[in-house]
Design a protein around this motif. Structure first.
Motif, PDB file in Angstrom:
ATOM      1  N   MET A  96      36.048  36.725  40.711  1.00  0.00           N
ATOM      2  CA  MET A  96      36.549  37.610  40.688  1.00  0.00           C
ATOM      3  C   MET A  96      36.110  38.518  42.296  1.00  0.00           C
ATOM      4  O   MET A  96      34.868  38.455  42.518  1.00  0.00           O
ATOM      5  N   ASN A  97      37.162  38.840  42.871  1.00  0.00           N
ATOM      6  CA  ASN A  97      36.925  39.259  44.404  1.00  0.00           C
ATOM      7  C   ASN A  97      36.069  40.539  44.476  1.00  0.00           C
ATOM      8  O   ASN A  97      35.148  40.678  45.331  1.00  0.00           O
ATOM      9  N   GLN A  98      36.258  41.470  43.444  1.00  0.00           N
ATOM     10  CA  GLN A  98      35.617  42.791  43.474  1.00  0.00           C
ATOM     11  C   GLN A  98      34.627  42.777  42.280  1.00  0.00           C
ATOM     12  O   GLN A  98      34.353  44.283  41.732  1.00  0.00           O
ATOM     13  N   GLY A  99      34.040  41.991  41.872  1.00  0.00           N
ATOM     14  CA  GLY A  99      32.929  41.740  40.891  1.00  0.00           C
ATOM     15  C   GLY A  99      31.859  42.786  40.895  1.00  0.00           C
ATOM     16  O   GLY A  99      31.453  43.099  39.785  1.00  0.00           O
ATOM     17  N   ARG A 100      31.662  43.234  42.097  1.00  0.00           N
ATOM     18  CA  ARG A 100      30.375  43.760  42.280  1.00  0.00           C
ATOM     19  C   ARG A 100      30.614  45.255  41.765  1.00  0.00           C
ATOM     20  O   ARG A 100      29.850  46.095  41.673  1.00  0.00           O
ATOM     21  N   LEU A 101      31.885  45.679  41.772  1.00  0.00           N
ATOM     22  CA  LEU A 101      32.191  47.087  41.356  1.00  0.00           C
ATOM     23  C   LEU A 101      31.850  47.346  40.052  1.00  0.00           C
ATOM     24  O   LEU A 101      31.516  48.582  39.715  1.00  0.00           O
ATOM     25  N   TRP A 102      31.432  46.436  38.934  1.00  0.00           N
ATOM     26  CA  TRP A 102      31.312  46.579  37.704  1.00  0.00           C
ATOM     27  C   TRP A 102      29.627  46.857  37.655  1.00  0.00           C
ATOM     28  O   TRP A 102      29.188  47.194  36.482  1.00  0.00           O
ATOM     29  N   THR A 103      28.899  46.797  38.827  1.00  0.00           N
ATOM     30  CA  THR A 103      27.754  46.976  38.637  1.00  0.00           C
ATOM     31  C   THR A 103      27.524  48.772  38.949  1.00  0.00           C
ATOM     32  O   THR A 103      26.365  49.144  38.574  1.00  0.00           O
ATOM     33  N   VAL A 104      28.554  49.420  39.334  1.00  0.00           N
ATOM     34  CA  VAL A 104      28.493  50.618  39.594  1.00  0.00           C
ATOM     35  C   VAL A 104      29.283  51.570  38.609  1.00  0.00           C
ATOM     36  O   VAL A 104      28.783  52.527  38.290  1.00  0.00           O
ATOM     37  N   VAL A 105      30.342  51.072  38.188  1.00  0.00           N
ATOM     38  CA  VAL A 105      31.019  51.446  37.270  1.00  0.00           C
ATOM     39  C   VAL A 105      31.337  50.653  36.113  1.00  0.00           C
ATOM     40  O   VAL A 105      31.422  49.470  36.078  1.00  0.00           O
ATOM     41  N   SER A 106      30.696  51.331  35.032  1.00  0.00           N
ATOM     42  CA  SER A 106      30.801  50.505  33.669  1.00  0.00           C
ATOM     43  C   SER A 106      32.274  49.970  33.318  1.00  0.00           C
ATOM     44  O   SER A 106      33.309  50.927  33.517  1.00  0.00           O
TER      45      SER A 106
ATOM     46  N   VAL B 115      34.216  52.336  31.198  1.00  0.00           N
ATOM     47  CA  VAL B 115      34.763  53.500  31.612  1.00  0.00           C
ATOM     48  C   VAL B 115      35.733  53.240  32.648  1.00  0.00           C
ATOM     49  O   VAL B 115      36.892  53.658  32.595  1.00  0.00           O
ATOM     50  N   GLY B 116      35.672  52.174  33.665  1.00  0.00           N
ATOM     51  CA  GLY B 116      36.517  51.900  34.583  1.00  0.00           C
ATOM     52  C   GLY B 116      37.983  51.320  34.133  1.00  0.00           C
ATOM     53  O   GLY B 116      38.963  51.698  34.734  1.00  0.00           O
ATOM     54  N   LEU B 117      37.915  50.487  33.102  1.00  0.00           N
ATOM     55  CA  LEU B 117      39.128  49.812  32.672  1.00  0.00           C
ATOM     56  C   LEU B 117      40.181  50.698  32.098  1.00  0.00           C
ATOM     57  O   LEU B 117      41.075  50.960  32.180  1.00  0.00           O
ATOM     58  N   PRO B 118      39.592  51.768  31.342  1.00  0.00           N
ATOM     59  CA  PRO B 118      40.562  52.472  30.638  1.00  0.00           C
ATOM     60  C   PRO B 118      41.133  53.715  31.696  1.00  0.00           C
ATOM     61  O   PRO B 118      42.103  54.101  31.388  1.00  0.00           O
TER      62      PRO B 118
END
Length: 65
Positions: free
Chosen positions: A1-11, A14-17
């Motif tokens: 996944m290109n932006q996989g590190r985003l999920w280390t900042v935003v859970s 929370v982020g998907l909903p």
């Protein structure tokens, strides 16, 4: 996944909903804008035939020889 590190900042819980809610809100806003700013879309939703002004005669697309 290109932006996989985003999920280390935003859970993801929370982020998907938030992302899906934003997509739904934008979709509703666009549809509401189309309903209030056009004359053909409400008729289309009610099952009326499209207006004769929207039909373009085929002769307009013939190139002169």
């Amino acid at each position: 996944m290109n932006q996989g590190r985003l999920w280390t900042v935003v859970s993801p819980s929370v982020g998907l909903p938030l992302f899906l809610a934003a997509v739904a809100i934008v979709s509703v806003v666009i549809h509401l804008a189309l309903l209030t700013h056009t004359t053909w879309l409400p008729g289309y939703y009610n099952g009326k035939a499209k207006a004769a002004a929207l039909v373009v005669p085929a002769q307009q697309f013939v190139l002169p020889a």
